[in-house]
Each structure stands twice: as structure tokens, then as C-alpha cells.
Design a protein around this motif. Structure first.
Motif, PDB file in Angstrom:
ATOM      1  N   ASP A 177       0.697  -1.244  -0.204  1.00  0.00           N
ATOM      2  CA  ASP A 177      -0.046   0.082  -0.135  1.00  0.00           C
ATOM      3  C   ASP A 177       0.926   1.120  -0.160  1.00  0.00           C
ATOM      4  N   VAL A 178       0.645   2.212  -1.031  1.00  0.00           N
ATOM      5  CA  VAL A 178       1.655   3.278  -1.059  1.00  0.00           C
ATOM      6  C   VAL A 178       0.633   4.509  -0.994  1.00  0.00           C
ATOM      7  N   TRP A 179       0.789   5.121   0.181  1.00  0.00           N
ATOM      8  CA  TRP A 179       0.118   6.356   0.570  1.00  0.00           C
ATOM      9  C   TRP A 179       0.642   7.662  -0.118  1.00  0.00           C
ATOM     10  N   VAL A 180      -0.165   8.462  -0.418  1.00  0.00           N
ATOM     11  CA  VAL A 180       0.492   9.726  -1.157  1.00  0.00           C
ATOM     12  C   VAL A 180      -0.932  10.667  -0.788  1.00  0.00           C
ATOM     13  N   SER A 181      -0.409  11.936  -1.291  1.00  0.00           N
ATOM     14  CA  SER A 181      -1.448  12.964  -0.720  1.00  0.00           C
ATOM     15  C   SER A 181      -2.774  12.862  -1.638  1.00  0.00           C
ATOM     16  N   HIS A 182      -3.813  13.450  -1.164  1.00  0.00           N
ATOM     17  CA  HIS A 182      -4.859  13.438  -2.095  1.00  0.00           C
ATOM     18  C   HIS A 182      -4.607  14.112  -3.517  1.00  0.00           C
ATOM     19  N   ASP A 183      -3.588  15.016  -3.506  1.00  0.00           N
ATOM     20  CA  ASP A 183      -3.516  15.824  -4.962  1.00  0.00           C
ATOM     21  C   ASP A 183      -2.326  15.354  -5.662  1.00  0.00           C
ATOM     22  N   GLU A 184      -1.962  14.134  -5.231  1.00  0.00           N
ATOM     23  CA  GLU A 184      -0.813  13.306  -6.260  1.00  0.00           C
ATOM     24  C   GLU A 184      -1.219  12.078  -6.484  1.00  0.00           C
ATOM     25  N   ALA A 185      -2.409  11.562  -5.965  1.00  0.00           N
ATOM     26  CA  ALA A 185      -2.750  10.370  -6.464  1.00  0.00           C
ATOM     27  C   ALA A 185      -2.949   9.836  -7.762  1.00  0.00           C
ATOM     28  N   TRP A 209      -6.861   2.885  -5.037  1.00  0.00           N
ATOM     29  CA  TRP A 209      -7.101   2.286  -6.456  1.00  0.00           C
ATOM     30  C   TRP A 209      -6.199   1.022  -6.267  1.00  0.00           C
ATOM     31  N   VAL A 210      -6.630  -0.046  -7.172  1.00  0.00           N
ATOM     32  CA  VAL A 210      -5.757  -1.280  -7.299  1.00  0.00           C
ATOM     33  C   VAL A 210      -5.035  -1.237  -8.472  1.00  0.00           C
ATOM     34  N   LEU A 211      -3.739  -1.566  -8.648  1.00  0.00           N
ATOM     35  CA  LEU A 211      -2.951  -1.601  -9.543  1.00  0.00           C
ATOM     36  C   LEU A 211      -2.283  -3.133  -9.800  1.00  0.00           C
ATOM     37  N   GLU A 212      -1.848  -3.380 -10.863  1.00  0.00           N
ATOM     38  CA  GLU A 212      -1.265  -4.609 -11.085  1.00  0.00           C
ATOM     39  C   GLU A 212       0.190  -4.112 -12.103  1.00  0.00           C
ATOM     40  N   ASP A 213       1.310  -4.711 -11.615  1.00  0.00           N
ATOM     41  CA  ASP A 213       2.509  -4.536 -12.248  1.00  0.00           C
ATOM     42  C   ASP A 213       2.339  -5.670 -13.546  1.00  0.00           C
ATOM     43  N   PRO A 214       3.473  -5.528 -14.537  1.00  0.00           N
ATOM     44  CA  PRO A 214       3.277  -6.480 -15.833  1.00  0.00           C
ATOM     45  C   PRO A 214       3.071  -7.879 -15.503  1.00  0.00           C
ATOM     46  N   ASP A 215       3.620  -8.382 -14.229  1.00  0.00           N
ATOM     47  CA  ASP A 215       3.186  -9.891 -13.975  1.00  0.00           C
ATOM     48  C   ASP A 215       2.070 -10.139 -13.391  1.00  0.00           C
ATOM     49  N   ASN A 217       1.256  -8.950 -10.279  1.00  0.00           N
ATOM     50  CA  ASN A 217       1.354  -8.421  -8.616  1.00  0.00           C
ATOM     51  C   ASN A 217       0.594  -7.325  -8.462  1.00  0.00           C
ATOM     52  N   ARG A 218      -0.071  -7.155  -7.447  1.00  0.00           N
ATOM     53  CA  ARG A 218      -1.251  -6.042  -7.027  1.00  0.00           C
ATOM     54  C   ARG A 218      -0.536  -5.148  -6.008  1.00  0.00           C
ATOM     55  N   ALA A 219      -0.874  -4.118  -6.213  1.00  0.00           N
ATOM     56  CA  ALA A 219      -0.324  -3.067  -5.174  1.00  0.00           C
ATOM     57  C   ALA A 219      -1.636  -2.150  -5.287  1.00  0.00           C
ATOM     58  N   CYS A 220      -1.748  -1.150  -3.893  1.00  0.00           N
ATOM     59  CA  CYS A 220      -2.629  -0.011  -3.856  1.00  0.00           C
ATOM     60  C   CYS A 220      -2.061   1.191  -3.820  1.00  0.00           C
ATOM     61  N   ILE A 221      -2.498   2.239  -4.511  1.00  0.00           N
ATOM     62  CA  ILE A 221      -2.345   3.555  -4.256  1.00  0.00           C
ATOM     63  C   ILE A 221      -3.475   4.075  -3.380  1.00  0.00           C
TER      64      ILE A 221
END
Length: 227
Positions: A177-185, A209-215, A217-221
Motif C-alpha cells: 500500500d503506497v500512501w500519497v497525498s490526495h492531490d498526488e494520487a 486504487w488497485v494496480l497490477e505490475d506487468p506480471d 502482482n497487485r499494489a494499492c495507491i
């Protein structure tokens, strides 16, 4: 509202502390410096200003900047006294000719998919030197030394039937989980997609938001919800 009442993300946003952003809980600012001595002088000035207030920030000093994190640990959130302190620190920064770099602010956390957090939490507490607490429910592990905010948190194993994994993907128990500010997401999401990623779901936006890398693998912003 009482001086020690915990503020919501929207109330923090409305306070208009422009140098500062909320990530996963506290508010944070990073001020750029040209060299280490300039940053050290800024840290000393903050120390002199807050010495008698009994309410001090957490500070990280590097040769390129000073990162300041503010929250009220006694009530587990951001309060009016933190907003007051943030404004005071911004004034000190302005007097020193320093500018805030809000775009670089980030906080990363690891989450483990498990049905038995009670069974595994003692192991990870020992492994990481952590202790139960945190911004999420369920006995998250935080760093008592203050070097990191949340070390690890738990969630129920996900149901991938709605968003099936690519055939090439390996089953995944961990995610970032990568936390960023509301105006950078949105900018961070666009950069990840441009670098080969894929948006899996934005149904929980603007919380995450749920993202995937090219393989696959999932991560969230993740971002604090404001208005």
C-alpha cells in the motif's frame, strides 16, 4: 470542537496548511535544503520553538531536506494543536527561505492476506520488533522506535473472482500500500500505468486504487478522503 478532538481528513484539508499533507494518519511536510547545515539549523529552530510546548514533532534530517511529521499520539490522530504546530513550523521554514516539496511525500505499508492474524501476529512482532497498534483495525504492527509508522497490517484474503489474476501471475499473499497525498494520487497512478502497470479497479476511489505490475502482482495507491 475541543482542542484535543481528532480531526477528520476533510477538516484537515479545510484547515489549509498548504505545506502539509495527510497520509496514513499524521500530517507531514518535507522542506528542501541545499546542504546539511541548512537543514540542521532549521531543525534547531523548530526545537527552540516547541521546547516549552510539550508537543514536539517527529523529524528526519537528510542532506537534501527535512521531513516533519505531526500528530497527537495521546489521542491517536491529528488535532487542532497539530494544525497550530504545523503553521508555526511553516513560518519558521519561510523565514529560513525553505520551500515545501509536497509531491515527494509518501508512506509505504505492507499488508498480509490472512484468516488468522491472531496466530501469526506474534511471529511478525518478534521478526520486525513491532507492537500491536496502528491506523487500521485488527492489531496492526507499528514500530515503537518511531522509525516507521505502520510496519504491517492484516486483511482477509481477497476474492479474485471479480478481478481474476492473469495466467502468468503467482498467487499473492502480500501487497504493498503506497500512501500519497490526495492531490498526488492521480499523477502517481498515471506514472505507474505508463511504466507498464494496469489499473485493476477504481471502485474504492478516492480512498484507494488497485494496480497490477506487468506480471500481475497487485499494489494499492491510497489517499486520505477529503470532501
Amino acid at each position: 470542537m475541543g482542542h484535543d478532538a481528532v480531526l477528520t481528513s476533510s477538516q484537515i484539508f479545510d484547515a489549509d496548511v498548504e505545506d502539509w499533507r495527510q497520509l496514513a494518519g499524521p500530517i507531514r511536510a518535507r522542506f528542501r535544503t541545499d546542504e546539511f547545515g541548512q537543514g540542521l539549523a532549521f531543525v534547531n529552530a523548530i526545537g527552540e520553538a516547541v521546547e516549552l510546548s510539550n508537543h514536539a514533532p517527529d523529524i528526519t534530517l537528510t542532506k537534501t531536506g527535512v521531513t516533519v511529521t505531526v500528530s497527537s499520539h495521546d489521542v491517536g490522530g491529528v488535532t487542532d494543536r497539530d494544525i497550530t504546530l504545523a503553521r508555526k513550523i511553516s513560518t519558521i521554514a519561510a523565514e529560513a527561505g525553505l520551500t515545501a516539496d509536497t509531491a515527494s511525500l509518501m508512506q509505504a505499508e505492507f499488508a498480509l492476506d490472512t484468516n488468522s492474524s491472531d496466530r501469526v501476529s506474534d511471529f511478525y512482532a518478534a521478526l520486525l520488533g513491532g507492537q500491536p497498534a496502528g491506523v487500521h483495525a485488527g492489531g496492526d504492527l507499528v514500530d515503537p522506535t518511531g522509525q516507521m509508522n505502520t510496519l504491517l497490517w492484516w486483511q482477509r484474503p481477497r476474492d479474485d473472482s471479480q478481478f481474476p489474476l492473469p495466467e502468468s501471475a503467482v498467487p499473492q499473499s502480500w501487497h504493498l500500500d503506497v500512501w500519497v497525498s490526495h492531490d498526488e494520487a492521480e499523477g502517481r497512478i498515471a506514472a505507474a500505468i505508463a511504466a507498464g502497470g494496469h489499473l485493476v479497479s477504481d471502485t474504492a476511489a478516492p480512498s484507494y486504487w488497485v494496480l497490477e505490475d506487468p506480471d500481475g502482482n497487485r499494489a494499492c495507491i491510497c489517499a486520505p478522503m477529503v470532501h
